[in-house]
Write an enzyme that holds these catalytic residues in place. Structure first.
Site, mmCIF file in Angstrom:
data_model
loop_
_atom_site.group_PDB
_atom_site.id
_atom_site.type_symbol
_atom_site.label_atom_id
_atom_site.label_comp_id
_atom_site.label_asym_id
_atom_site.label_seq_id
_atom_site.Cartn_x
_atom_site.Cartn_y
_atom_site.Cartn_z
ATOM 1 C CB CYS A 1 -0.731 -0.068 1.245
ATOM 2 S SG CYS A 1 -1.776 1.761 1.873
ATOM 3 C CB CYS B 1 0.500 1.507 4.393
ATOM 4 S SG CYS B 1 -0.950 0.829 4.374
#
Length: 447
Positions: A71, A74
């Site tokens: 991600c 993230c």
């Protein structure tokens, strides 16, 4: 006559004494090890299935980042958490930051309803709440300080008042009781601790009274720095009057409807006067919002919200708004599935919008409305209806299994697939069917 000798006290065996001491030291070491199983020096703790529950139990306040290695968001969040962690660890009530690979530990992710990455949850004494605040390190620290602050702060000077406002920041409303006994608001301060800052000022000057626009004491001043709004309450400081003031001032007078204000609107029981505009940031919309603010001041039993088609078109569509709809448009929404339009007053033009809004509110209170249902889910349902990717995989897998079962059923009903028939043509048909089945293997689909 025989004499009885006094019984001699047998000394405690040295070996047993040593063993007891060693056992006590081992127990103490084990207790110390359990307390210090996780670092408390401000590093971000990496958790897994086995350590997650222990970490939640070990700390009164722990912020957990549920992330996925692939991600991009993230990856951008990680260094901000690394910067914030040592600062939060130094608070009087430390907040620990941890992270867990939710893409790997899927059962744990499902338990906490993780549908997107990154998702951040703050566990307070083991109870989780979703973190919806800023993700920049400095702002994140300011936001989280609220949850470990005292129920009420005591301010003894003008400078203390200003320092409190600067420290509190702009993410939460704040209530300052000038000349107010703390016992009056203590219960409500505890009740609304997660949503607002509370303080009482014991010593202040006339300059402070002028700056915060109150002319007598006791007074409870509500501040919304983010929206540059403030209100003053002079009492009565009892019963539902005080709580109504605090509850109604959790939100600004006019609320931009978006994902950040979603939960605040959901928690409030008031109906929402919703104004739909083309673009909430253009000059005409900003002018309209200022007019709505005046109407909100006189109608505190209602929430006044606004949303732009450009900002959240998918949500606006659920109110039957199309490209041909005349905007701005007014309606009253219950925050769930229903809304009301006021007959003859739902559209606004550019002429004297203040009077048009007054007529709209008068028509609503007189019951001159038509009830409608939203075309899609409510704002709350709009978010909650998001389906996790794991659920999608499961649905696809079930459909594939049903297709295989149907295929077997057709095979049993068709004689040419029951086995090898007389002649090469039957053999070729059977072989072709088996080959097709091998090419289609839905059971191999991941997850």
């Amino acid at each position: 006559m025989a004499t009885t000798q006094p019984r001699r006290r047998i000394p405690y065996p040295p070996l047993i004494s040593v063993c007891a001491s060693l056992w006590w030291l081992a127990a103490a070491a084990a207790a110390a090890a359990s307390v210090h199983e996780f670092p408390t020096d401000g590093t971000v703790i990496e958790l897994d299935d086995a350590s997650f529950d222990r970490a939640i139990s070990a700390f009164d306040f722990i912020l957990v980042d549920f992330y996925a290695p692939w991600c991009g968001h993230c990856k951008r969040l990680a260094p901000e958490l690394d910067k914030a962690a040592p600062v939060l660890a130094q608070l009087n009530e430390p907040i620990v930051i941890a992270k867990i690979n939710a893409d790997k530990y899927t059962k744990l992710a499902a338990k906490y309803e993780i549908d997107g990455y990154p998702t951040i949850k703050l566990f307070m004494h083991g109870v989780p709440m979703e973190y919806t605040g800023p993700r920049n390190a400095d702002l994140l620290v300011r936001f989280l300080q609220k949850f470990v602050a005292p129920d009420i702060s005591f301010l003894e000077s003008d400078s203390a008042v200003q320092n409190f406002i600067d420290m509190a920041g702009a993410n939460f409303p704040m209530f300052i009781g000038f000349g107010l006994n703390e016992s009056v608001i203590l219960e409500l301060a505890r009740k609304y601790k997660k949503k607002a800052w509370f303080s009482v000022a014991k010593d202040f000057s006339e300059e402070i009274m002028v700056a915060y626009d109150f002319d007598k004491v006791p007074a409870l001043v509500s501040l919304h720095p983010k929206y540059n709004e403030q209100s003053v309450f002079y009492g009565p400081f009892e019963g539902e009057f005080l709580e109504d003031f605090i509850r109604q001032n959790q939100l600004p007078l006019t609320v931009p409807i978006n994902s950040e204000t979603l939960k605040l609107v959901k928690d409030d029981e008031r109906k929402i006067v919703l104004t739909i505009v083309e673009d909430e940031l253009d000059e005409n919309s900003l002018k309209l919002v200022r007019i709505l603010r005046s109407a909100a001041t006189a109608n505190r039993d209602l929430i006044f919200g606004y949303v732009g088609v450009k900002q959240w078109g998918e949500f606006v569509d659920t109110f039957d708004i199309s490209k041909r709809s005349k905007l701005p448009k007014l309606l009253v929404w219950d925050g769930k599935e229903d809304y009301h339009i006021v007959v003859g007053s739902e559209d606004l033009d550019d002429n004297d919008q203040g009077s048009q809004i007054s007529r709209f509110l008068e028509g609503y209170r007189d019951g001159k409305t038509i009830k409608k249902e939203m075309n899609g889910p409510s704002l709350i349902g709009f978010i909650n209806s998001l389906v996790s990717i794991r659920t999608v995989y499961l649905i696809v897998f079930i459909v594939a299994v049903l297709m295989v079962i149907q295929n077997f059923s057709q095979t049993e009903e068709n004689p040419q697939f029951r086995g090898i028939q007389d002649g090469a043509e039957g053999t070729d048909a059977s072989t072709s069917h088996i080959k097709n089945r091998r090419d289609y293997q839905p059971g191999n689909k991941e997850d």
